[in-house]
Design a protein around this motif. Structure first.
Motif, PDB file in Angstrom:
ATOM      1  N   ARG A 245      -5.013   4.352  10.018  1.00 19.72           N
ATOM      2  CA  ARG A 245      -4.841   3.666  11.299  1.00 19.72           C
ATOM      3  C   ARG A 245      -3.447   3.066  11.385  1.00 19.72           C
ATOM      4  N   CYS A 246      -2.762   3.326  12.494  1.00 20.08           N
ATOM      5  CA  CYS A 246      -1.387   2.848  12.673  1.00 20.08           C
ATOM      6  C   CYS A 246      -1.369   1.332  12.876  1.00 20.08           C
ATOM      7  N   ILE A 247      -0.479   0.657  12.168  1.00 21.28           N
ATOM      8  CA  ILE A 247      -0.313  -0.782  12.352  1.00 21.28           C
ATOM      9  C   ILE A 247       0.948  -1.093  13.158  1.00 21.28           C
ATOM     10  N   ARG A 248       1.667  -0.059  13.548  1.00 22.54           N
ATOM     11  CA  ARG A 248       2.779  -0.171  14.498  1.00 22.54           C
ATOM     12  C   ARG A 248       2.999   1.204  15.098  1.00 22.54           C
ATOM     13  N   ASP A 249       3.751   1.274  16.171  1.00 25.06           N
ATOM     14  CA  ASP A 249       4.040   2.578  16.777  1.00 25.06           C
ATOM     15  C   ASP A 249       4.788   3.463  15.779  1.00 25.06           C
ATOM     16  N   ILE A 250       4.468   4.748  15.784  1.00 25.30           N
ATOM     17  CA  ILE A 250       5.153   5.721  14.939  1.00 25.30           C
ATOM     18  C   ILE A 250       5.877   6.706  15.847  1.00 25.30           C
ATOM     19  N   ALA A 251       7.174   6.878  15.614  1.00 28.88           N
ATOM     20  CA  ALA A 251       8.000   7.753  16.447  1.00 28.88           C
ATOM     21  C   ALA A 251       7.870   9.200  16.005  1.00 28.88           C
ATOM     22  N   PRO A 252       8.154  10.148  16.906  1.00 30.02           N
ATOM     23  CA  PRO A 252       8.174  11.560  16.509  1.00 30.02           C
ATOM     24  C   PRO A 252       9.166  11.779  15.363  1.00 30.02           C
ATOM     25  N   GLY A 253       8.755  12.517  14.353  1.00 26.38           N
ATOM     26  CA  GLY A 253       9.612  12.772  13.210  1.00 26.38           C
ATOM     27  C   GLY A 253       9.548  11.712  12.129  1.00 26.38           C
ATOM     28  N   GLU A 254       8.818  10.627  12.377  1.00 25.39           N
ATOM     29  CA  GLU A 254       8.699   9.563  11.370  1.00 25.39           C
ATOM     30  C   GLU A 254       7.568   9.889  10.405  1.00 25.39           C
ATOM     31  N   GLU A 255       7.769   9.548   9.144  1.00 21.98           N
ATOM     32  CA  GLU A 255       6.766   9.834   8.129  1.00 21.98           C
ATOM     33  C   GLU A 255       5.624   8.825   8.197  1.00 21.98           C
ATOM     34  N   VAL A 256       4.401   9.326   8.022  1.00 15.18           N
ATOM     35  CA  VAL A 256       3.217   8.472   7.919  1.00 15.18           C
ATOM     36  C   VAL A 256       3.150   7.949   6.489  1.00 15.18           C
ATOM     37  N   LEU A 257       3.178   6.614   6.352  1.00 12.89           N
ATOM     38  CA  LEU A 257       3.265   5.979   5.034  1.00 12.89           C
ATOM     39  C   LEU A 257       2.156   4.956   4.861  1.00 12.89           C
ATOM     40  N   ILE A 258       1.571   4.938   3.675  1.00 16.19           N
ATOM     41  CA  ILE A 258       0.549   3.961   3.320  1.00 16.19           C
ATOM     42  C   ILE A 258       1.012   3.228   2.067  1.00 16.19           C
ATOM     43  N   SER A 259       0.267   2.217   1.662  1.00 17.48           N
ATOM     44  CA  SER A 259       0.573   1.533   0.415  1.00 17.48           C
ATOM     45  C   SER A 259      -0.454   1.916  -0.635  1.00 17.48           C
ATOM     46  N   TYR A 260       0.026   2.256  -1.824  1.00 12.77           N
ATOM     47  CA  TYR A 260      -0.861   2.584  -2.933  1.00 12.77           C
ATOM     48  C   TYR A 260      -1.286   1.343  -3.711  1.00 12.77           C
ATOM     49  N   VAL A 261      -0.692   0.200  -3.407  1.00 15.40           N
ATOM     50  CA  VAL A 261      -0.917  -1.014  -4.201  1.00 15.40           C
ATOM     51  C   VAL A 261      -1.180  -2.197  -3.285  1.00 15.40           C
ATOM     52  N   ASP A 262      -1.632  -3.303  -3.891  1.00 18.04           N
ATOM     53  CA  ASP A 262      -1.805  -4.550  -3.163  1.00 18.04           C
ATOM     54  C   ASP A 262      -0.431  -5.123  -2.869  1.00 18.04           C
ATOM     55  N   LEU A 263      -0.091  -5.222  -1.589  1.00 14.66           N
ATOM     56  CA  LEU A 263       1.237  -5.686  -1.204  1.00 14.66           C
ATOM     57  C   LEU A 263       1.423  -7.187  -1.421  1.00 14.66           C
TER      58      LEU A 263
END
Length: 314
Positions: A245-263
């Protein structure tokens, strides 16, 4: 069991037909997921059913084994006395997908219950009989980092692989069109070591509505998302269904990124964990290379879907 759905597309195990594009970079980051079009904050960029999933042993009495959804009155498997289901339909679906073979194995070794990781690896083998070959191929393309493991970790994986082989004994596994072939490299101890190595690098910890870990799952498309300490997506689970689920707008060509760890953890703790478990660093230089911050995909990225291209190892 349907494999994946990406935002703006039908259910599919191919992100090329959706708002997501699989990309490959030159260098250490390998494959990733990039937005084809603008995706608004709050939208689900990916919805994926697991290729295989397993509940933790202490949770088998609380959740449906097929959907991972809680239910006040679960139906228990009369033979194995292990799996429980929210409905007859869920029980029939699990039986067809993987549990017919697992039930035979669990009855044979009663009262012992293998570890979740051993059961998950075995379920991946049993699922191969009912899944499309492209789904198994997507699992096999996931990164395993075998060459980077210590000798001690390799020995532990070999021991686990022998346990998986013992669990598979006397059951039907492998390609649906043929009888089980013990000589198949995928089901040799070495092949099972590679499967377990892929699990270590790519398995998702499934959580309930209160974010309590309840099981493990394999998501071939979701596993392509790379890490960032400033992610643009979060992982959400409904049962064992995975949502990005997106937590901010994602632009065309931008990579979808998640966190593998507790931030919330210290940067030093994050760096140590990611280097130990995933073999990459998040120092300033690594972050500069990895995060696009809404910019177009940089040079050195190869978009899949072009003529003659296919997915490669992450």
């Amino acid at each position: 069991m349907e494999l994946a759905r990406c935002a703006g597309a039908r259910h599919s195990d191919d992100p090329q037909s959706s708002l997501l594009q699989v990309v490959r970079r030159e260098g250490a980051r390998g494959r990733g997921l990039v937005a084809r079009a603008r995706i608004a904050k709050g939208e689900d960029v990916l919805v994926e059913e697991p290729y295989a999933a397993v509940l933790f042993s202490e949770e088998v009495s609380r959740f449906c084994d097929f959907s991972f959804k809680p239910h006040k009155k679960l139906l228990r498997c009369a033979k194995s006395k292990v799996a429980r289901y929210a409905s007859r339909e869920a029980q029939a679906a699990a039986w067809k997908s993987y549990y017919r073979e697992e039930c035979k194995a669990l009855v044979r070794i009663q009262p012992h219950l293998p570890s979740p990781m051993v059961r998950l690896a075995a379920r991946m083998c049993w699922r191969r009989r009912t899944a499309r070959e492209s789904q198994w191929a997507a699992v096999c393309r996931l990164e395993n980092h075998w060459a980077k493991f210590s000798d001690r970790k390799k020995l532990l994986l070999a021991e686990m692989a022998n346990r998986v082989r013992a669990l598979l004994e006397g059951t039907d596994y492998g390609a649906a069109a043929s009888d089980p072939d013990p000589a198949d490299p995928a089901f040799s101890v070495k092949g099972l070591c590679m499967t377990l190595a892929r699990l270590l690098c790519n398995v998702h910890t499934i959580t309930d509505d209160e974010l309590k870990p309840i099981g493990l799952g394999v998501y071939p498309v979701g596993s392509l998302a790379n890490h960032s300490c400033t992610p643009n997506c979060v992982q959400v689970y409904q049962g064992n269904r995975l949502f990005y689920r997106c937590i901010r707008d994602i632009a065309p060509g931008e990579e979808v990124l998640i966190s593998y760890v507790d931030l919330c953890s210290l940067e030093s703790e994050r760096r140590d964990f990611l280097m130990k478990e995933y073999f990459f660093d998040i120092g300033a230089e690594a972050e500069e290379e990895g995060d696009h911050g809404g910019q177009e995909v940089a040079a050195g990225v190869r978009l899949y879907g072009a003529a003659g291209e296919g997915e490669g190892p992450k």
